[in-house]
Write a protein that holds these residues in place. Structure first.
Motif, PDB file in Angstrom:
ATOM      1  N   ARG A  83       0.850  -1.185   0.000  1.00 47.35           N
ATOM      2  CA  ARG A  83       0.000   0.000   0.000  1.00 47.35           C
ATOM      3  C   ARG A  83       0.891   1.243   0.000  1.00 47.35           C
ATOM      4  NH1 ARG A  83      -5.308  -1.159   0.886  1.00 47.35           N
ATOM      5  NH2 ARG A  83      -5.750  -3.331   1.425  1.00 47.35           N
ATOM      6  N   PRO A  84       0.331   2.445  -0.300  1.00 44.92           N
ATOM      7  CA  PRO A  84      -1.091   2.732  -0.549  1.00 44.92           C
ATOM      8  C   PRO A  84      -1.525   2.330  -1.954  1.00 44.92           C
ATOM      9  CG  PRO A  84       0.206   4.721  -0.789  1.00 44.92           C
ATOM     10  CD  PRO A  84       1.165   3.655  -0.330  1.00 44.92           C
ATOM     11  N   HIS A  85      -2.848   2.128  -2.103  1.00 44.53           N
ATOM     12  CA  HIS A  85      -3.424   1.767  -3.387  1.00 44.53           C
ATOM     13  C   HIS A  85      -4.110   2.978  -4.008  1.00 44.53           C
ATOM     14  CE1 HIS A  85      -3.760  -2.737  -2.078  1.00 44.53           C
ATOM     15  NE2 HIS A  85      -2.523  -2.337  -2.222  1.00 44.53           N
ATOM     16  N   LYS A  86      -4.084   2.998  -5.319  1.00 48.96           N
ATOM     17  CA  LYS A  86      -4.771   4.076  -6.038  1.00 48.96           C
ATOM     18  C   LYS A  86      -5.608   3.449  -7.142  1.00 48.96           C
ATOM     19  CE  LYS A  86      -3.927   8.056  -9.035  1.00 48.96           C
ATOM     20  NZ  LYS A  86      -2.883   8.823  -9.781  1.00 48.96           N
ATOM     21  N   LYS A  87      -6.906   3.708  -7.104  1.00 50.53           N
ATOM     22  CA  LYS A  87      -7.792   3.152  -8.120  1.00 50.53           C
ATOM     23  C   LYS A  87      -7.643   3.910  -9.428  1.00 50.53           C
ATOM     24  CE  LYS A  87     -11.426   1.052  -5.286  1.00 50.53           C
ATOM     25  NZ  LYS A  87     -12.877   0.992  -5.000  1.00 50.53           N
ATOM     26  N   GLY A  88      -7.439   3.156 -10.501  1.00 51.18           N
ATOM     27  CA  GLY A  88      -7.399   3.731 -11.829  1.00 51.18           C
ATOM     28  C   GLY A  88      -8.591   3.253 -12.641  1.00 51.18           C
ATOM     29  N   GLU A  89      -8.595   3.549 -13.917  1.00 45.87           N
ATOM     30  CA  GLU A  89      -9.668   3.103 -14.803  1.00 45.87           C
ATOM     31  C   GLU A  89      -9.462   1.626 -15.098  1.00 45.87           C
ATOM     32  OE1 GLU A  89     -13.087   3.304 -16.792  1.00 45.87           O
ATOM     33  OE2 GLU A  89     -12.175   5.174 -16.083  1.00 45.87           O
ATOM     34  N   GLY A  90     -10.292   0.763 -14.462  1.00 45.67           N
ATOM     35  CA  GLY A  90     -10.185  -0.675 -14.695  1.00 45.67           C
ATOM     36  C   GLY A  90      -8.932  -1.305 -14.127  1.00 45.67           C
ATOM     37  N   CYS A  91      -8.328  -0.691 -13.121  1.00 46.88           N
ATOM     38  CA  CYS A  91      -7.107  -1.235 -12.550  1.00 46.88           C
ATOM     39  C   CYS A  91      -6.867  -0.648 -11.162  1.00 46.88           C
ATOM     40  CB  CYS A  91      -5.894  -0.957 -13.445  1.00 46.88           C
ATOM     41  SG  CYS A  91      -5.501   0.806 -13.592  1.00 46.88           S
ATOM     42  N   ILE A  92      -5.877  -1.180 -10.455  1.00 43.11           N
ATOM     43  CA  ILE A  92      -5.465  -0.667  -9.152  1.00 43.11           C
ATOM     44  C   ILE A  92      -3.944  -0.551  -9.157  1.00 43.11           C
ATOM     45  CG2 ILE A  92      -5.404  -1.076  -6.648  1.00 43.11           C
ATOM     46  CD1 ILE A  92      -7.912  -2.851  -7.021  1.00 43.11           C
ATOM     47  N   TYR A  93      -3.431   0.656  -8.903  1.00 44.21           N
ATOM     48  CA  TYR A  93      -1.999   0.855  -8.762  1.00 44.21           C
ATOM     49  C   TYR A  93      -1.628   0.634  -7.296  1.00 44.21           C
ATOM     50  CZ  TYR A  93      -2.161   2.930 -13.411  1.00 44.21           C
ATOM     51  OH  TYR A  93      -2.345   3.140 -14.757  1.00 44.21           O
ATOM     52  N   VAL A  94      -0.553  -0.125  -7.057  1.00 43.22           N
ATOM     53  CA  VAL A  94      -0.165  -0.450  -5.678  1.00 43.22           C
ATOM     54  C   VAL A  94       1.074   0.347  -5.279  1.00 43.22           C
ATOM     55  CG1 VAL A  94      -1.231  -2.725  -5.778  1.00 43.22           C
ATOM     56  CG2 VAL A  94       1.174  -2.487  -6.409  1.00 43.22           C
ATOM     57  N   GLY A  95       1.428   0.231  -3.988  1.00 47.30           N
ATOM     58  CA  GLY A  95       2.419   1.125  -3.403  1.00 47.30           C
ATOM     59  C   GLY A  95       3.803   1.068  -4.008  1.00 47.30           C
ATOM     60  N   ASN A  96       4.202  -0.053  -4.596  1.00 42.61           N
ATOM     61  CA  ASN A  96       5.561  -0.145  -5.164  1.00 42.61           C
ATOM     62  C   ASN A  96       5.617   0.202  -6.651  1.00 42.61           C
ATOM     63  OD1 ASN A  96       4.303  -2.330  -6.266  1.00 42.61           O
ATOM     64  ND2 ASN A  96       5.740  -3.876  -5.500  1.00 42.61           N
ATOM     65  N   GLY A  97       4.514   0.739  -7.184  1.00 47.80           N
ATOM     66  CA  GLY A  97       4.492   1.144  -8.584  1.00 47.80           C
ATOM     67  C   GLY A  97       3.952   0.094  -9.535  1.00 47.80           C
ATOM     68  N   ASP A  98       3.671  -1.107  -9.017  1.00 49.09           N
ATOM     69  CA  ASP A  98       3.087  -2.147  -9.865  1.00 49.09           C
ATOM     70  C   ASP A  98       1.591  -1.910 -10.028  1.00 49.09           C
ATOM     71  OD1 ASP A  98       5.564  -3.326 -10.072  1.00 49.09           O
ATOM     72  OD2 ASP A  98       5.226  -4.736  -8.418  1.00 49.09           O
ATOM     73  N   CYS A  99       0.964  -2.701 -10.891  1.00 50.13           N
ATOM     74  CA  CYS A  99      -0.449  -2.492 -11.206  1.00 50.13           C
ATOM     75  C   CYS A  99      -1.188  -3.833 -11.301  1.00 50.13           C
ATOM     76  CB  CYS A  99      -0.565  -1.739 -12.533  1.00 50.13           C
ATOM     77  SG  CYS A  99      -2.260  -1.332 -13.024  1.00 50.13           S
ATOM     78  N   VAL A 100      -2.430  -3.820 -10.852  1.00 48.14           N
ATOM     79  CA  VAL A 100      -3.296  -4.985 -10.982  1.00 48.14           C
ATOM     80  C   VAL A 100      -4.490  -4.610 -11.852  1.00 48.14           C
ATOM     81  CG1 VAL A 100      -4.691  -6.720  -9.799  1.00 48.14           C
ATOM     82  CG2 VAL A 100      -2.667  -5.776  -8.659  1.00 48.14           C
ATOM     83  N   SER A 101      -4.720  -5.388 -12.905  1.00 46.55           N
ATOM     84  CA  SER A 101      -5.907  -5.179 -13.733  1.00 46.55           C
ATOM     85  C   SER A 101      -6.587  -6.536 -13.920  1.00 46.55           C
ATOM     86  CB  SER A 101      -5.543  -4.543 -15.068  1.00 46.55           C
ATOM     87  OG  SER A 101      -6.722  -4.163 -15.772  1.00 46.55           O
ATOM     88  N   TRP A 102      -7.605  -6.561 -14.739  1.00 43.48           N
ATOM     89  CA  TRP A 102      -8.405  -7.780 -14.834  1.00 43.48           C
ATOM     90  C   TRP A 102      -9.198  -7.869 -16.132  1.00 43.48           C
ATOM     91  CZ3 TRP A 102      -8.710  -4.333 -10.655  1.00 43.48           C
ATOM     92  CH2 TRP A 102      -9.632  -3.280 -10.834  1.00 43.48           C
ATOM     93  N   CYS A 103      -9.548  -9.080 -16.447  1.00 42.67           N
ATOM     94  CA  CYS A 103     -10.551  -9.320 -17.484  1.00 42.67           C
ATOM     95  C   CYS A 103     -11.904  -9.327 -16.763  1.00 42.67           C
ATOM     96  CB  CYS A 103     -10.319 -10.672 -18.160  1.00 42.67           C
ATOM     97  SG  CYS A 103      -8.655 -10.850 -18.864  1.00 42.67           S
ATOM     98  N   VAL A 104     -12.965  -9.479 -17.515  1.00 42.60           N
ATOM     99  CA  VAL A 104     -14.292  -9.672 -16.919  1.00 42.60           C
ATOM    100  C   VAL A 104     -14.818 -10.957 -17.556  1.00 42.60           C
ATOM    101  CG1 VAL A 104     -16.511  -8.627 -16.371  1.00 42.60           C
ATOM    102  CG2 VAL A 104     -14.533  -7.170 -16.841  1.00 42.60           C
ATOM    103  N   GLY A 105     -14.199 -12.087 -17.155  1.00 42.80           N
ATOM    104  CA  GLY A 105     -14.428 -13.317 -17.879  1.00 42.80           C
ATOM    105  C   GLY A 105     -13.774 -13.184 -19.250  1.00 42.80           C
ATOM    106  N   HIS A 106     -14.322 -13.854 -20.252  1.00 43.38           N
ATOM    107  CA  HIS A 106     -13.769 -13.767 -21.604  1.00 43.38           C
ATOM    108  C   HIS A 106     -14.036 -12.377 -22.197  1.00 43.38           C
ATOM    109  CE1 HIS A 106     -12.346 -17.841 -22.594  1.00 43.38           C
ATOM    110  NE2 HIS A 106     -13.305 -18.264 -21.789  1.00 43.38           N
ATOM    111  N   LEU A 107     -12.967 -11.643 -22.504  1.00 42.60           N
ATOM    112  CA  LEU A 107     -13.112 -10.346 -23.175  1.00 42.60           C
ATOM    113  C   LEU A 107     -13.216 -10.550 -24.689  1.00 42.60           C
ATOM    114  CD1 LEU A 107     -10.430  -8.228 -21.266  1.00 42.60           C
ATOM    115  CD2 LEU A 107     -12.877  -8.403 -20.802  1.00 42.60           C
ATOM    116  N   LEU A 108     -12.678 -11.661 -25.158  1.00 43.64           N
ATOM    117  CA  LEU A 108     -12.691 -11.991 -26.586  1.00 43.64           C
ATOM    118  C   LEU A 108     -13.505 -13.253 -26.800  1.00 43.64           C
ATOM    119  CD1 LEU A 108      -8.871 -11.437 -27.015  1.00 43.64           C
ATOM    120  CD2 LEU A 108     -10.625  -9.979 -28.048  1.00 43.64           C
ATOM    121  N   GLU A 109     -14.155 -13.341 -27.936  1.00 42.64           N
ATOM    122  CA  GLU A 109     -14.951 -14.526 -28.259  1.00 42.64           C
ATOM    123  C   GLU A 109     -14.774 -14.874 -29.731  1.00 42.64           C
ATOM    124  OE1 GLU A 109     -18.990 -13.543 -27.399  1.00 42.64           O
ATOM    125  OE2 GLU A 109     -19.041 -11.855 -28.790  1.00 42.64           O
TER     126      GLU A 109
END
Length: 653
Positions: free
Chosen positions: A21-47
């Motif tokens: 921490r600290p965390h910062k919410k971005g558009e469709g992602c979360i930036y974490v305290g060491n500068g890394d980022c967590v994002s996600w799919c919403v199940g299959h994004l491609l079909e």
């Protein structure tokens, strides 16, 4: 920057919670305290793209277009996923290191791999991608998983297997559905005749069972029981075992159909000596049942509580994502990694805290015991479904969630109980030239069965054994048959499928496979569909009104029967699908390659389409297709599911 790509937002948030921490919410992602980022799919994004993406002419369903076989496969972004896909594209470009955190199964592997392929990740960046396998969303468990990353390249066969499944389903489903729907229109059926490599054989099982019930004719059969007395005054019963000479008077299951034969045996053994040919009384141990995978849990929950496969899956998903009380629920594995044994005391303590009903069971558990469930060689991408270490108030759960949590928890507690011990006795006798056997089982040490006392009582009532115990006798000893008894019984029709038995049929599909060679090589795990898809396939057949519910029974509708009667036999049997599942599993284990699976299917499609053109669909004449009421019900059901998911996401957020 390290970018962690999760399968869905709930998993993304769980990963972020285990990072600095600290965390910062971005558009469709979360930036974490060491500068890394967590994002996600919403199940299959491609079909898979629709046929018209390959040729606009394919928008019209015409027989001359079939079979449609793409020369270059295309994926398209789901309309609802374009925004998140764009977010991921930007972040993937910025990241120096990528971590794949899809769900620990073949579909979870594929859906993130497809996003990486879509954005043309290559070279050293592709080679350095790490894989994170998370089956427990509680922060300590996620943190531990983040410390145990593996090269994503290790899981390429799993992704290839899922890709082969996806493309094969598209080829088979698109072409066969169009072909038979077009044939159906010729006899006035206006609905879509959906054909799939899993749904259609499943429907075929139900249609065949209904047919067997409808054509069933009850017939009497006969058993001969010898009442035996020992010189010491003990008595027991032995059952006649017909010889080979009696086969003309037996049915395919070995039941004697001749009353005259049975009565003749009774007359010949009355008052006759009974020679002991063999006698044994052995003490045996029965290990605790393994923890659940999804299908085993769905079957058990259907038997106990009448829950559908979809209800179990939805509730388990909530217990995993929202409440974090269960590990990953879509598992096909019933074993646990050996290192997890260290967490046993903490998990047991959490169960005792969470469930007052299981406190006594936990108090009798012995964490030093190690059941056969702890086996690293049996664990691959994911392990059995078990409770987590999280402590919570079960009052926050709904009734179904509470029942399922306690069902999973009891199965886990059983791993820390001693084996059930019982005596297994058998006496073989010869009476008037006939062969008779007496058997008995007697519980000696309850062990883990003490956890399932109510189940044991039900089983005892249903078994109604001839003997509760047998006396001690020796080979060569002569006993007396005081008299014989002829029991007349009636054959009974097979029972209609219900949720439990239909799921059991899907998981144990070898029983329904016609090809004897295929039956031989099928493993217990080679079922119809996968853990993640079975519930949805069953629901799809209800949605299309090919299946109907009559109380707890599942029956085929008129449209379902007509469709199966119209299709070639190969499309309605489980053989082809079982072979596919076996081959897909072989791909994931590096025992088969993609081309050897896909090429035969592509070559077969021409023959299948040609066969469809000569198929008679006259049995569909006059059968009503699902109309506006069906579409309205489906829309309402979809909206209700959507509201439920949105509410669950808000709570989980």
């Amino acid at each position: 920057m390290i970018l962690y790509i999760a399968e869905k937002p709930s998993l993304g948030r769980a990963i972020a919670d285990a990072l600095p921490r600290p965390h910062k919410k971005g558009e469709g992602c979360i930036y974490v305290g060491n500068g890394d980022c967590v994002s996600w799919c919403v199940g299959h994004l491609l079909e898979q793209s629709q046929p018209q993406a390959y040729d606009p002419a394919y928008k019209q369903w015409r027989m001359e277009h079939l079979p449609i076989i793409p020369s270059q496969w295309q994926l398209q972004a789901k309309a609802s996923a374009k925004k998140q896909l764009a977010v991921l594209g930007k972040l993937i470009k910025q990241a120096q290191q990528l971590v794949h955190a899809g769900d620990p199964d073949r579909e979870g592997q594929l859906l993130v791999d497809q996003v990486l392929h879509h954005f043309k990740v290559s070279g050293s960046k592709l080679a350095s991608i790490q894989r994170c396998l998370i089956s427990d969303l509680n922060t300590p468990a996620v943190a531990k998983a983040l410390q145990q990353l593996r090269p994503n390249s290790e899981f390429k066969p799993l992704s290839t297997s899922a890709l082969a499944r996806s493309r094969a389903d598209w080829l088979y489903g698109i072409n066969m559905t169009r072909a038979y729907t077009l044939q159906g229109r010729k006899v006035g059926y206006e609905g879509v005749l959906s054909v799939g490599r899993v749904q259609t054989p499943l429907l075929g099982l139900v249609v065949q069972r209904d047919r067997d019930i409808e054509n069933f004719i009850a017939k009497p059969f006969y058993q001969v029981i010898a009442h035996i007395e020992t010189p010491q005054g003990d008595s027991f019963k032995a059952k006649w075992q017909p010889s080979l000479a009696c086969q003309p008077y037996q049915d395919e299951e070995g039941r004697v159909l001749s009353k005259q034969l049975a009565e003749h045996v009774v007359a010949s053994i009355n008052g006759q000596p009974a020679l002991v040919c063999s006698s044994r009384n052995s003490r045996k141990k029965q290990a605790a049942p393994l923890p659940y995978n999804l299908s085993a849990l769905q079957i058990d929950a259907a038997k106990r509580y009448g829950l559908s496969a979809q209800q179990v899956l939805d509730s388990c998903q909530s217990l995993y994502e929202r409440h974090k009380l269960l590990t990953y629920p879509r598992s096909d594995n019933r074993y646990l990694p050996a290192q997890h044994l260290q967490q046993g005391p903490a998990v047991l303590a959490a169960i005792a805290h969470n469930s007052e009903a299981l406190q006594s069971a936990v108090s009798e558990a012995d964490p030093s015991l190690k059941s056969k469930a702890w086996n690293d060689s049996k664990v691959q991408a994911h392990h059995a479904i078990i409770p987590t270490e999280k402590r919570a108030q079960l009052s926050a759960l709904n009734s179904t969630e509470r029942k399922l949590y306690e069902l999973v928890a009891r199965q886990y507690i059983a791993q820390f109980y001693p084996p059930h011990e019982y005596s297994d006795s058998e006496i073989q006798l010869q009476i008037a030239g006939g062969h008779f056997i007496a058997k008995a089982k007697q519980s000696l040490v309850a062990g883990w069965k003490a956890l399932f006392a109510s189940d044991n009582n039900k089983q005892k009532k249903s078994e109604a054994a001839l003997n509760s115990s047998l006396p001690a006798v020796k080979k060569g000893e002569q006993l007396l048959c005081s008299h014989g008894q002829c029991l007349e019984k009636q054959t009974t029709p097979p029972k209609p499928f219900d949720d439990a038995s239909l799921l059991a049929a899907m998981t144990g599909i070898a029983r329904y496979v016609q090809d004897p060679e295929l039956k031989k090589v099928l493993k217990d795990s080679d079922g119809l569909g996968t853990e993640a898809t079975r519930a949805g396939i069953i629901e799809l057949l209800f949605k299309r009104e090919f299946l109907l519910r009559q109380g707890k029974s599942i029956r085929a509708s008129a449209a379902g029967k007509a469709l199966i009667n119209s299709l070639p036999t190969t499309a309605t049997l489980a053989d082809m699908t079982a072979r596919w599942e076996m081959q897909l599993n072989a791909i994931s284990l590096k025992e088969q390659n993609y081309q050897s699976f896909m090429q035969p299917l592509e070559q077969t499609l021409n023959a299948l389409i040609s066969q469809s053109q000569s198929a008679s669909l006259s049995s569909l004449r006059g059968v009503k297709s699902p109309g506006k009421s069906f579409k309205k019900k489906t829309a309402n059901r979809h909206n209700n599911h959507k509201k439920t998911r949105n509410l669950a996401n808000k709570r989980a957020g």
